[in-house]
Motif scaffolding. Structure first.
Motif, PDB file in Angstrom:
ATOM      1  N   ALA A 122       0.832  -1.202   0.000  1.00 32.58           N
ATOM      2  CA  ALA A 122       0.000   0.000   0.000  1.00 32.58           C
ATOM      3  C   ALA A 122       0.870   1.258   0.000  1.00 32.58           C
ATOM      4  CB  ALA A 122      -0.929  -0.004   1.213  1.00 32.58           C
ATOM      5  N   LEU A 123       1.980   1.217   0.716  1.00 33.82           N
ATOM      6  CA  LEU A 123       2.898   2.361   0.687  1.00 33.82           C
ATOM      7  C   LEU A 123       3.553   2.500  -0.679  1.00 33.82           C
ATOM      8  CD1 LEU A 123       4.593   2.145   4.187  1.00 33.82           C
ATOM      9  CD2 LEU A 123       2.947   3.837   3.390  1.00 33.82           C
ATOM     10  N   GLY A 124       3.735   1.391  -1.379  1.00 31.97           N
ATOM     11  CA  GLY A 124       4.246   1.449  -2.747  1.00 31.97           C
ATOM     12  C   GLY A 124       3.269   2.145  -3.682  1.00 31.97           C
ATOM     13  N   ILE A 125       1.986   1.901  -3.490  1.00 34.29           N
ATOM     14  CA  ILE A 125       0.956   2.594  -4.279  1.00 34.29           C
ATOM     15  C   ILE A 125       1.020   4.098  -4.006  1.00 34.29           C
ATOM     16  CG2 ILE A 125      -1.529   2.835  -4.608  1.00 34.29           C
ATOM     17  CD1 ILE A 125      -0.915   0.189  -5.569  1.00 34.29           C
ATOM     18  N   ALA A 126       1.171   4.466  -2.736  1.00 32.06           N
ATOM     19  CA  ALA A 126       1.279   5.888  -2.387  1.00 32.06           C
ATOM     20  C   ALA A 126       2.540   6.493  -2.996  1.00 32.06           C
ATOM     21  CB  ALA A 126       1.285   6.054  -0.865  1.00 32.06           C
ATOM     22  N   ALA A 127       3.626   5.733  -3.037  1.00 29.62           N
ATOM     23  CA  ALA A 127       4.873   6.244  -3.618  1.00 29.62           C
ATOM     24  C   ALA A 127       4.727   6.494  -5.119  1.00 29.62           C
ATOM     25  CB  ALA A 127       6.003   5.253  -3.355  1.00 29.62           C
ATOM     26  N   ILE A 128       3.959   5.663  -5.788  1.00 30.24           N
ATOM     27  CA  ILE A 128       3.705   5.891  -7.220  1.00 30.24           C
ATOM     28  C   ILE A 128       2.979   7.209  -7.412  1.00 30.24           C
ATOM     29  CG2 ILE A 128       2.366   5.060  -9.196  1.00 30.24           C
ATOM     30  CD1 ILE A 128       3.032   2.212  -8.227  1.00 30.24           C
ATOM     31  N   GLY A 129       1.998   7.482  -6.559  1.00 30.32           N
ATOM     32  CA  GLY A 129       1.294   8.755  -6.632  1.00 30.32           C
ATOM     33  C   GLY A 129       2.206   9.939  -6.373  1.00 30.32           C
ATOM     34  N   VAL A 130       3.099   9.798  -5.398  1.00 33.25           N
ATOM     35  CA  VAL A 130       4.043  10.878  -5.080  1.00 33.25           C
ATOM     36  C   VAL A 130       4.976  11.130  -6.255  1.00 33.25           C
ATOM     37  CG1 VAL A 130       6.005  11.477  -3.613  1.00 33.25           C
ATOM     38  CG2 VAL A 130       3.934  10.554  -2.596  1.00 33.25           C
ATOM     39  N   LEU A 131       5.493  10.069  -6.854  1.00 32.46           N
ATOM     40  CA  LEU A 131       6.378  10.240  -8.012  1.00 32.46           C
ATOM     41  C   LEU A 131       5.646  10.882  -9.189  1.00 32.46           C
ATOM     42  CD1 LEU A 131       8.394   6.907  -7.952  1.00 32.46           C
ATOM     43  CD2 LEU A 131       9.248   9.210  -7.514  1.00 32.46           C
ATOM     44  N   TRP A 132       4.400  10.517  -9.375  1.00 34.16           N
ATOM     45  CA  TRP A 132       3.611  11.081 -10.460  1.00 34.16           C
ATOM     46  C   TRP A 132       3.425  12.587 -10.266  1.00 34.16           C
ATOM     47  CZ3 TRP A 132      -1.676   8.535 -12.048  1.00 34.16           C
ATOM     48  CH2 TRP A 132      -2.156   9.139 -13.195  1.00 34.16           C
ATOM     49  N   VAL A 133       3.060  12.995  -9.049  1.00 38.30           N
ATOM     50  CA  VAL A 133       2.867  14.419  -8.763  1.00 38.30           C
ATOM     51  C   VAL A 133       4.187  15.169  -8.879  1.00 38.30           C
ATOM     52  CG1 VAL A 133       2.286  16.061  -6.941  1.00 38.30           C
ATOM     53  CG2 VAL A 133       0.830  14.082  -7.343  1.00 38.30           C
TER      54      VAL A 133
END
Length: 62
Positions: free
Chosen positions: A42-53
């Protein structure tokens, strides 16, 4: 609503949704027994969002 505007709105909000849902899921799963692996996913999913932004901000800053 204009379909192009709707698509842009979805693409703008999707990374923030990934960050929020990833953090909320990680906090909920981490308290469960044996949920460490799922919490890291789940933290990996959040990290993908952070990298995208972050990438979108870098692209628009030049």
């Amino acid at each position: 609503m204009n379909p192009i505007r709707l698509g842009r709105t979805v693409l703008f909000l999707l990374p923030y949704l990934l960050i929020t849902s990833g953090l909320l899921a990680a906090s909920k799963i981490s308290s469960a027994p044996g949920g460490t692996n799922a919490a890291f996913e789940a933290l990996g999913i959040a990290a993908i969002g952070v990298l995208w932004v972050w990438r979108r901000g870098r692209r628009n800053s030049y």
